[in-house]
Design a protein around this motif. Structure first.
Motif, PDB file in Angstrom:
ATOM      1  N   PRO A  91      52.974  31.890  40.929  1.00 45.12           N
ATOM      2  CA  PRO A  91      51.708  32.148  40.379  1.00 45.12           C
ATOM      3  C   PRO A  91      50.907  30.882  39.979  1.00 45.12           C
ATOM      4  CG  PRO A  91      53.309  33.604  39.305  1.00 45.12           C
ATOM      5  CD  PRO A  91      54.026  32.415  40.225  1.00 45.12           C
TER       6      PRO A  91
ATOM      7  N   ALA B  92      47.438  30.282  41.383  1.00 45.84           N
ATOM      8  CA  ALA B  92      46.282  30.164  40.476  1.00 45.84           C
ATOM      9  C   ALA B  92      45.363  28.960  40.748  1.00 45.84           C
ATOM     10  CB  ALA B  92      46.710  30.059  38.958  1.00 45.84           C
TER      11      ALA B  92
ATOM     12  N   GLY C 108      38.428  32.448  33.051  1.00 44.79           N
ATOM     13  CA  GLY C 108      39.900  32.422  32.956  1.00 44.79           C
ATOM     14  C   GLY C 108      40.292  33.838  33.149  1.00 44.79           C
ATOM     15  N   ALA C 109      39.202  34.846  32.643  1.00 43.77           N
ATOM     16  CA  ALA C 109      39.732  36.432  32.758  1.00 43.77           C
ATOM     17  C   ALA C 109      39.638  36.748  34.224  1.00 43.77           C
ATOM     18  CB  ALA C 109      38.831  37.048  31.811  1.00 43.77           C
TER      19      ALA C 109
ATOM     20  N   LEU D 130      40.130  34.712  36.805  1.00 46.36           N
ATOM     21  CA  LEU D 130      41.131  34.210  37.754  1.00 46.36           C
ATOM     22  C   LEU D 130      42.471  34.935  37.259  1.00 46.36           C
ATOM     23  CD1 LEU D 130      42.181  32.050  39.353  1.00 46.36           C
ATOM     24  CD2 LEU D 130      42.513  30.678  37.243  1.00 46.36           C
ATOM     25  N   ASN D 131      42.629  35.452  36.196  1.00 51.46           N
ATOM     26  CA  ASN D 131      43.859  36.207  35.858  1.00 51.46           C
ATOM     27  C   ASN D 131      44.069  37.532  36.278  1.00 51.46           C
ATOM     28  OD1 ASN D 131      45.876  34.917  33.860  1.00 51.46           O
ATOM     29  ND2 ASN D 131      44.167  34.057  32.959  1.00 51.46           N
TER      30      ASN D 131
ATOM     31  N   LEU E 277      44.544  37.296  40.029  1.00 48.10           N
ATOM     32  CA  LEU E 277      45.723  36.686  40.262  1.00 48.10           C
ATOM     33  C   LEU E 277      46.736  38.033  40.112  1.00 48.10           C
ATOM     34  CD1 LEU E 277      47.436  34.093  40.862  1.00 48.10           C
ATOM     35  CD2 LEU E 277      47.950  33.747  38.385  1.00 48.10           C
TER      36      LEU E 277
END
Lengths: 111, 654, 322, 203
Positions: C282, C286, C308-309, C311-312, C315
């Motif tokens: 991970p 990422a 950030g959100a 990307l998560n 992912l």
């Protein structure tokens, strides 16, 4: 002398695999390198997150938490729990691994 | 003054009056005018040598940067794009701008001296060849200095070099620059060939040519015939890039492999072109220090020619992995193994010369003798790649990089440095320092082998070529570090060499006409040679005019102090192609600006094509035409308005 | 000591490499022997000379007058050289017969296309619907010859798995044939070896040789389409992924169906990402998704500049593509 | 003491006599390298043609008019220029001027017709690699024709200025040799592009 050199090399290689710093570096190369610059790890040249070159000197991490060993370990293990929406993902890092990484990072104090 | 059509040349001794008269006739004007217009082969040869050595240094610095980047895994000294430009420019510099020009320089300087002539066949063409070489070097480097150097390797495979994948100006500079450089090589080749056949002293029959002449001659016959292939390849690439033609584009009915065929039809003979003259240097230089003539002169000469003839037929061994049918693989594999034989002749001839001679160890001898070993190492690694199944593993790994460096450094740089130690006294009248020479030799020899011998193993352990970096854990880290260290040691050796040249040029021990007691013609005249080379045209009776009394090869003796004076103009003698019988007196051209003007015209033309200012290119073209007409305008003194009354029998033709 | 991943000197693991290895050793041995002999002859020949040298010495040493001597060196030398040369020639032709073409009975055929800077791998089954694509990881069953049809996607690349076989170029406008047959299970490293641009260095791949059963399982799994997203985060992640990544990538079972980059349907089943540049975990994933230019400068995948959100979410969704 | 070999030639020519001179060798070298260049151009054509599917040749049946008469014209010009050179050799300036002048005209007509051929071709320069090769090869030849025309014009002018004599004529011989080369090369170009499709190449 000729027999000594391979022995020495072997010993050196053996040292490396048990050395916690070496283990930390391997972990960092695998898990952290794509996003961070980490001195001592050649492949760690990522430009996504901040450089960790002098993280030992930083007062706070993730802009919010006091930079101490426990927080750092916790942050490495569960960034999303500590700060939902952070770009740093949950990476499935175990406590001993996170400890190794954190201990290595806490030696980085040169900008 | 009009020349008579026929004349009986006067025979005389070399007197001070004669020498003064010839000096006045042949001397280049002092100052910048003479500098820009000279056609003296010695001046041009030296310019070639100095320019090529400067480019060797530049290419060497590029190599050191590359070696720093590869000293360890995952280093980031260079970006990938920078790395690609560095290795491509390094290859271009060493292969095209150093390796052949340095040999052309030595041959230019030495040929008339070893052949007993007063100049090359086409002195103005000679000047032109140098100017275009200089212009092409600057042109080719213009991209690199603005960050747009060639980035597809010196071999420049398509389609990566096409505009779709390589949109910058990088490849345009490279393509046009290579076409420009091709002009220099081609006219140089024509000049060497005609010189070899026509510009020899009487008695210098074809079986008395120094091996250097054989090597350069064969190399240049090859160049004359194969340089058009690479010029065409680069020109077609430029058309593809500028006008969307599809020579190499499968989508337009073109063939990417056409590039590889054209390139290697040129490229493989070129490899021989940049080693055969250097092998000739060893064949001529080594015997002097072994105190005996070369063993097997005729076989070595024949081997030189045979190598080149076979060399035309093995280009496909650079393309074994391109999916060729098995039949052609077998054929080219077999031919590539067979080509070992003629090269082996030279090795055994050199070894026999050392064993049956009385070797005297000088720096030049060390370079020549060590070259034999480096030649063999480069040869056997080439032999391994000739075997198709093995080559499928070896090709495009560092094994091939090691091979090419043993060929280029071992068989080109080492003999060239040795040749410099050998002929520097002739060129400057001073010895190179022998003590520095030992340091020079041993640092170069140790550094080179330290750097490149382990590189074979790097390749055998699978490291691919042309990679800007490599990951840890591939087993190549230590080997690469050793190679990088070796390359720096080698570079120190080269630096010592340059320092020695500079220091000895200023304050070296004075050398006489024949400081090594060598046998060939160039050592019969003063060091440095006067502008006219030979005050009287020598007549040869053997291959070793200066050793005749001691060797007693034949009854007759060469005549070096007495001969044709040819002092009624800027004259020299032309002889027949095989037996070197006197054929004609030839009037050599005066110094001329035409070569420089033509070069400037060409440079403007190519610059215009590069930046697509067609008007500028057109002006350059017109300039070329004007310079050519100026050049070729029939000479006044050679005209003859009415046939002479006397009737004379036809002279011998050659 | 373990063998270096791209080594072809210390061992071989496939039929074609097996036939080449002894020939490599043979030619290498001949080469080393020749070099040693010549070095010895040179050393001894020079040692027989007097110790000092220089110009004066050269001039002072009388000439060796016997010109005829030494010719036998050339004849004997050539005669001796002929033996290993002919042996190599014969062995080369014999070995060539073993490695050049695929055996008539070959197990399966796959298509491999070289792209700047990754490998596209296509498997075919009995039915057209049994076709699927993967990237940078070639699975083959052991003990079976696998024919590899090679295609050039853009520029020329070269396909090389040193432990199994030598190189064959992938050339645009031309189909070349290579074949692989692994003797034993293992993961064999492959690499592009024809210079192909900025990231030529980072164009690796892996050949995973498995027992036939394992291979069949893998193939079955690869034929599946991507699972539907189960949670709101995954739904958002899938929408974002198909919208953003779908411009270049395909994920079978979703709207993402572009073939400019690698097929991502079973991304998480692969050991590495970015043509063996990074391990597939991970953290690396990422970093790669967000800023590929940082890890592989010049690669054709652009930096993504996700929040950030985002990307998560991406992912989280990508991690379901097993 | 041994005897000295000393070349003691009798009367030698000074400078080039007839076609016997370095310049002639020089032009021969030029021709050798240019012939190689055309060889590689034709190799490119045959190589690409042999590896492409049928249909690569965009004009499978090249028109013979005006290509054939034009070829005959160019070949005939070789004879005329030879006749002109004979004029110099015999000291007949008028014949030489006439020869060079007519050759120039024939060459110019050839060039004009060839340009017309380019204009009526049904394909453009960059249509596919066949068309690119056709235009590039014929354009290379055209460049040589133009160079040859400039040489012929220079020879005409220099002859008019009475620069040459039967002995001093190396420039003429070299220039004429070049023109022969231009004509011979065309035979190969013509055969390749106009005749081989009829022989089945690439179709």
């Amino acid at each position: 002398m000729r027999r000594l050199i391979p022995l020495l090399l072997l010993a050196l290689a053996a040292c490396q695999s048990n050395d916690p710093r070496a283990q930390a570096k391997a972990l960092i190369a695998s898990r952290c390198a794509a996003c961070h610059v980490v001195p001592g790890v050649r492949t760690a040249v990522g430009v996504v997150g901040p450089s960790l070159a002098d993280i030992a000197n930083r007062q706070v991490i993730a802009g919010k938490f006091a930079n101490n060993r426990d927080n750092l370990i916790r942050w490495i293990m569960h960034p999303q729990a500590m700060m939902p929406g952070s770009a740093m993902p949950e990476m499935g890092i175990s406590q001993p691994q996170a400890t190794q990484i954190a201990d290595y990072l806490r030696t980085l104090d040169k900008p | 003054m009009r020349q008579p059509a026929y004349r009986t040349p006067r025979i005389g001794e070399s007197t001070p009056e004669l020498r003064a008269r010839l000096h006045a006739i042949w001397e280049t004007a002092p100052g910048w005018r003479g500098w820009l217009s000279t056609v003296d082969h010695k001046e041009i040869g030296l310019r070639y040598i100095v320019t090529a050595f400067i480019l060797l240094a530049v290419g060497g610095v590029e190599a050191l940067v590359i070696r720093l980047q590869l000293a360890g895994p995952d280093l980031h000294l260079l970006t990938p794009e920078q790395y690609n430009q560095f290795f491509s420019t390094h290859g271009m510099t060493m292969i095209f701008l150093y390796a052949l020009p340095i040999l052309s320089g030595f041959s230019n300087y030495l040929w008339p001296l070893v052949l007993g002539s007063r100049d090359m066949a086409f002195p103005r063409l000679n000047a032109f060849s140098y100017w275009v070489y200089l212009a092409a070097s600057i042109f080719l480097y213009s991209g690199f200095v603005i960050g747009a150097g060639p980035n597809d390797g010196w071999f420049n495979y398509v389609p990566f070099a096409e505009k779709d994948y390589n949109p910058g100006i990088n490849e345009d500079v490279y393509a046009l620059g290579m076409v420009l450089l091709g002009i220099s090589t081609t006219v140089g080749a024509a000049n060497f060939i005609v010189t070899a056949f026509k510009m020899r002293a009487p008695g210098m029959s074809i079986n008395r040519l120094p091996i250097l002449v054989w090597g350069t001659l064969t190399a240049n016959v090859a160049n004359l015939l194969v340089v058009p292939a690479v010029s065409l390849a680069f020109f077609l690439l430029w058309l593809d890039r500028q006008f969307g033609t599809g020579f190499y584009q499968p989508s337009a009915g073109g063939q990417p492999l056409l590039w590889q065929h054209l390139f290697w039809i040129f490229g493989h003979p070129w490899v021989y072109a940049i080693v055969l003259p250097a092998m000739g240097m060893v064949s001529d230089g080594l015997p002097v220090f072994c105190r005996r003539p070369l063993v097997g002169y005729s076989l070595v000469a024949l081997g030189t020619v045979a190598t080149m003839i076979l060399g035309f037929g093995v280009w496909v061994h650079h393309m074994f992995a391109t999916g060729l049918p098995a039949l052609s693989l077998s054929f080219f594999s077999g031919a590539s193994i067979i080509i070992t034989f003629p090269s082996a002749i030279a090795v055994f001839a050199w070894l026999a010369t050392i064993w049956t001679g009385r070797p005297v160890i000088t720096t030049a001898f060390l370079f020549f003798a060590s070259m034999i070993l480096l030649f063999v190492i480069g040869g056997v690694s080439g032999f391994m790649t000739a075997s198709v199944p093995v080559d499928w593993q070896l090709t495009d790994t560092y094994f091939v990089v090691a091979h090419i460096h043993y060929v280029l450094i071992g068989i080109n740089v080492f003999p060239v440095v040795g040749a410099t130690y050998f002929w520097f006294p002739k060129m400057t009248g001073r010895f190179l320092d022998e003590r520095l020479g030992r340091w020079n030799f041993w640092t170069m020899f140790v550094g080179f082998n330290l750097g490149f011998l382990p590189m074979h193993l790097t390749g055998l352990l699978g490291m691919p070529r042309r990679v800007w970096t490599y990951p840890e854990g591939m087993g190549w880290d230590t080997l690469n570090l050793i190679t990088s260290i070796g390359s720096f040691v080698f570079a120190i050796g080269v630096l010592i060499f340059f320092y020695n040249c500079w220091k000895s040029y200023r304050s070296g021990a004075p050398a006489g006409a024949n400081p090594w007691d060598a046998p060939t013609l160039e050592w019969s005249i003063p060091s440095p040679p006067p502008p006219y080379n030979f005050a009287v045209i020598p007549t040869l009776a053997s291959r070793h005019p200066l050793w005749e009394d001691r060797l007693d090869e034949s009854e007759a003796r060469s005549s070096l102090d007495r001969g044709m004076t040819l002092d009624e103009g800027k004259e020299t003698i032309i002889t027949t192609a095989m037996d070197a019988e006197p054929d004609r007196i030839v009037e050599m051209p005066e110094d001329s600006y035409a070569p420089l003007l033509l070069t400037i015209g060409l440079a403007v033309l190519f610059a215009g094509l590069l930046v697509k200012l067609w008007l500028v290119a057109g002006l350059g073209g017109v300039g070329c035409l004007a310079a050519l007409l100026l050049w070729l305008w029939p000479r006044q003194e050679m005209r003859e308005r009415s046939p002479e009354p006397r009737k004379i029998g036809e002279p011998a033709h050659g | 000591m373990t063998r270096p991943p791209l080594d072809y000197l210390l061992g071989s693991d496939g039929v074609r490499a097996d036939a080449t290895l002894p020939l490599t050793w043979f030619t290498l041995a001949i080469s080393i022997i020749v070099c040693v002999i010549i070095a010895w002859l040179l050393w001894v020949g020079v040692r027989r000379a007097r110790a000092n040298g220089g110009a004066a010495e050269t001039v002072g040493t009388p000439l060796e007058p016997e010109q005829g001597r030494g010719l036998s060196w050339i004849t004997i030398g050539l005669a001796v050289s002929a033996v290993p040369l002919l042996a190599t020639l014969i062995w080369t032709m014999a070995a060539l017969g073993h490695v050049v073409g695929p055996p008539r009975r070959s197990g399966m055929t796959i298509d491999v296309t070289g792209h700047q800077w990754w490998w596209e791998v296509e498997y075919h089954g009995a039915n057209p619907s049994d076709t699927f694509a993967t990237a940078n990881e070639i699975h083959i069953p052991i003990g079976t010859p696998v024919v590899v049809r090679l295609h050039g996607g853009d520029v020329i690349h070269s396909f090389w798995v040193p432990a199994l076989a030598g190189k064959t170029d992938t050339i645009p406008g031309q189909q070349n044939i290579a074949w692989l047959q692994a003797d034993r299970p293992g993961i064999y490293r492959g690499q592009c070896t024809e210079f192909c641009g900025v990231e030529h260095a980072k164009m690796g791949f892996e050949v995973v040789a498995q027992p036939a059963n394992d291979f069949e399982h893998w193939r079955e799994a690869q034929l599946q389409t991507a699972p539907p997203p189960a949670t709101p985060q995954l739904i958002h992640g899938m929408q974002f992924t198909t919208f953003r990544c779908g411009l270049c990538h395909s994920i079978r079972g979703t709207d993402a169906a572009s073939h400019y980059g690698p097929d991502l349907t079973h991304l998480m089943s692969r050991r590495t990402i970015a043509a063996t540049t990074l391990p597939n975990n991970p953290g690396a994933l990422a970093g790669w998704i967000q800023a590929p230019q940082g890890m592989k400068p010049g690669t054709l995948m652009p930096d993504q500049h996700l929040s950030g959100a985002e990307l998560n979410d991406v992912l989280a969704y990508v991690e379901t593509l097993k | 003491m041994a005897e000295h070999a000393l070349a003691r030639p009798g009367q030698l020519a000074v400078g080039p006599i007839g076609r016997n001179g370095l310049g002639y060798w020089g032009v021969a070298m030029l021709i050798a390298t240019e012939a190689a260049l055309f060889g590689y151009l034709l190799f490119s054509y045959y190589y690409n043609g042999a590896t492409q599917p049928p249909g690569w040749i965009l004009e499978p049946a090249p028109k013979m008019f005006p290509a054939v008469p034009n070829t005959v014209l160019l070949l005939a010009s070789s004879g005329v220029v030879w006749w002109g050179e004979k004029g110099i050799e015999a000291g007949r300036r008028g014949q030489a001027l006439l020869g060079f002048g007519i050759t120039f005209l024939m060459g110019a007509i050839f060039a004009a017709v060839q340009i017309y051929e380019w204009l009526i071709k049904p394909f453009g320069f960059a249509a596919n690699s066949y068309s690119s090769l056709y235009f590039t090869t014929t354009a290379f030849h055209m460049a040589h024709v133009i160079a040859g025309l400039i040489i012929l014009a220079a020879l005409f002018g220099w002859t008019a200025l009475d620069y040459f004599s039967p002995r001093r004529r190396i420039v003429v011989s070299a220039g004429v040799l070049y023109w022969h080369f231009v004509d011979v090369v065309w035979v190969f170009v013509f055969t390749t592009y106009y005749l081989t499709p009829y022989l089945g190449f690439g179709t």
